[in-house]
Design a protein around this motif. Structure first.
Motif, PDB file in Angstrom:
ATOM      1  N   ASP A  67       0.835  -1.205   0.002  1.00 20.33           N
ATOM      2  CA  ASP A  67       0.045  -0.075  -0.312  1.00 20.33           C
ATOM      3  C   ASP A  67       0.778   1.339  -0.142  1.00 20.33           C
ATOM      4  OD1 ASP A  67       0.849  -0.106   2.667  1.00 20.33           O
ATOM      5  OD2 ASP A  67      -0.939  -0.721   3.597  1.00 20.33           O
ATOM      6  N   CYS A 113      -4.252   1.541 -10.160  1.00 22.42           N
ATOM      7  CA  CYS A 113      -4.810   0.416  -9.351  1.00 22.42           C
ATOM      8  C   CYS A 113      -4.786  -0.744 -10.486  1.00 22.42           C
ATOM      9  CB  CYS A 113      -5.907   0.540  -8.818  1.00 22.42           C
ATOM     10  SG  CYS A 113      -6.407   1.583  -7.384  1.00 22.42           S
ATOM     11  N   GLY A 140      -2.986  -4.523   4.947  1.00 20.24           N
ATOM     12  CA  GLY A 140      -2.704  -3.526   3.928  1.00 20.24           C
ATOM     13  C   GLY A 140      -3.371  -2.395   4.552  1.00 20.24           C
ATOM     14  N   PHE A 141      -4.130  -1.718   3.545  1.00 24.90           N
ATOM     15  CA  PHE A 141      -5.195  -0.654   4.272  1.00 24.90           C
ATOM     16  C   PHE A 141      -6.345  -1.053   3.986  1.00 24.90           C
ATOM     17  CE2 PHE A 141      -1.924   3.178   4.332  1.00 24.90           C
ATOM     18  CZ  PHE A 141      -2.121   3.175   5.680  1.00 24.90           C
ATOM     19  N   ASN A 142      -6.845  -2.357   3.882  1.00 23.84           N
ATOM     20  CA  ASN A 142      -8.134  -2.777   3.649  1.00 23.84           C
ATOM     21  C   ASN A 142      -8.798  -2.646   5.183  1.00 23.84           C
ATOM     22  OD1 ASN A 142      -8.283  -3.895   0.940  1.00 23.84           O
ATOM     23  ND2 ASN A 142      -6.577  -4.990   1.716  1.00 23.84           N
ATOM     24  N   THR A 152      -6.826  -4.233  -6.221  1.00 24.48           N
ATOM     25  CA  THR A 152      -6.045  -3.168  -5.872  1.00 24.48           C
ATOM     26  C   THR A 152      -7.038  -1.869  -5.959  1.00 24.48           C
ATOM     27  OG1 THR A 152      -3.906  -4.028  -6.514  1.00 24.48           O
ATOM     28  CG2 THR A 152      -4.069  -1.642  -6.249  1.00 24.48           C
ATOM     29  N   ALA A 179      -5.766   6.202   0.754  1.00 27.53           N
ATOM     30  CA  ALA A 179      -4.536   5.214   0.535  1.00 27.53           C
ATOM     31  C   ALA A 179      -4.995   4.395  -0.771  1.00 27.53           C
ATOM     32  CB  ALA A 179      -4.272   4.490   1.602  1.00 27.53           C
ATOM     33  N   THR A 181      -4.352   0.559  -1.977  1.00 28.75           N
ATOM     34  CA  THR A 181      -3.952  -0.860  -1.256  1.00 28.75           C
ATOM     35  C   THR A 181      -4.354  -2.050  -2.263  1.00 28.75           C
ATOM     36  OG1 THR A 181      -4.156  -2.169   0.548  1.00 28.75           O
ATOM     37  CG2 THR A 181      -6.332  -0.853  -0.063  1.00 28.75           C
TER      38      THR A 181
END
Ligand code: GLP
Length: 241
Positions: A67, A113, A140-142, A152, A179, A181
């Motif tokens: 990320d 992405c 990640g940033f999920n 992504t 972000a 990710t």
């Protein structure tokens, strides 16, 4: 899911380092999925040490980071690009052209992405994906609520995540709100996943990851469905198990 219980942060880092070094020795062209945050820093120091001792070479390896913040330039010390160079890439023999990090500064983020997914596909997918664990279960940033079928994508960061990461910035206001990710499905395509967790403050999160219901409300719970996951956790993190 295999759980390796270790004494402390240092042992967690050493254990993870051995797994990665082993992987690279077996397959010099390994595709590594890398993470940022405080958790993998000790591992990166160990990898640098192994490289300096000539026990491993990253010459042919490829890396994909999980990320990156949106709207932070690569020369900003808070960018994950900067972090990776500073903490790992500048100190080993990896070819910089083989290190991929999503770019959160491009005009067309959707294309970024899409292109990132293509790059991973062309590399024939990630052999070993490192993960840290967010307090709210993010990987990640999920963030909670992210679809398990996500690829992504661009995310709005949770207020709790921004607060948790504010320690790296001058103030909460400076922490980005968005972000880019890898998605959950992108992560799940990795052949092997190694999740690192250390410290008492992660105890609730790791318990829920291992024993909780598999739910999009707690993204890391999806790892229960992957057939090759190793959780390396220290005693403090496993306190509630
Ligand atoms: C950050 C990162 C994640 C990381 C997690 C935990 O927000 N995007 O990839 O795993 O939060 O961070 P830390 O290791 O500092 O606890």
């Amino acid at each position: 899911m295999e759980i390796i219980k270790v004494k402390d942060y240092q042992e967690m880092s050493n254990e993870a380092c051995s797994l990665i070094v082993e992987n690279i020795k077996e397959k010099p062209k390994s595709v590594l999925g890398l993470a940022t945050g405080s958790t993998p820093e000790g591992l990166y120091q160990q990898l640098i040490r192994k490289y300096q001792q000539k026990e491993v070479s990253f010459q042919q390896a490829l890396t994909f980071n999980l990320d990156e913040y949106v709207g932070i330039t690569i020369d900003d010390p808070n960018s994950y690009y900067y972090f990776m160079n500073e903490k790992l890439f500048n100190h080993i023999d990896i070819q910089k052209s083989n290190t991929y990090i999503p770019n959160g500064m491009v005009d067309n983020l959707d294309k970024e992405c899409h292109d990132y997914e293509q790059l991973i596909r062309h590399a024939k997918y990630i052999d070993i994906q490192l993960l840290g664990l967010g307090l709210n279960g993010h990987i990640g940033f999920n963030e909670p609520g992210t679809s398990f079928s996500s690829r992504t994508h661009i995310v709005d960061l949770d207020e709790s995540t921004r607060k948790a990461n504010a320690r790296f910035f001058d103030s909460l206001n400076e922490v980005p709100t968005k972000a880019i990710t890898m998605g959950i499905d992108t992560i799940m395509e990795s052949k092997k996943i190694v999740l690192l967790v250390s410290g008492e403050k992660k105890a609730d999160a790791v318990t829920r990851l291992v024993n909780g219901a598999v739910s999009e409300e707690f993204p890391a719970s999806i790892l229960q469905k992957h057939n090759n996951v190793i959780v390396i956790a220290d005693e403090a993190a496993l306190k509630k198990m």
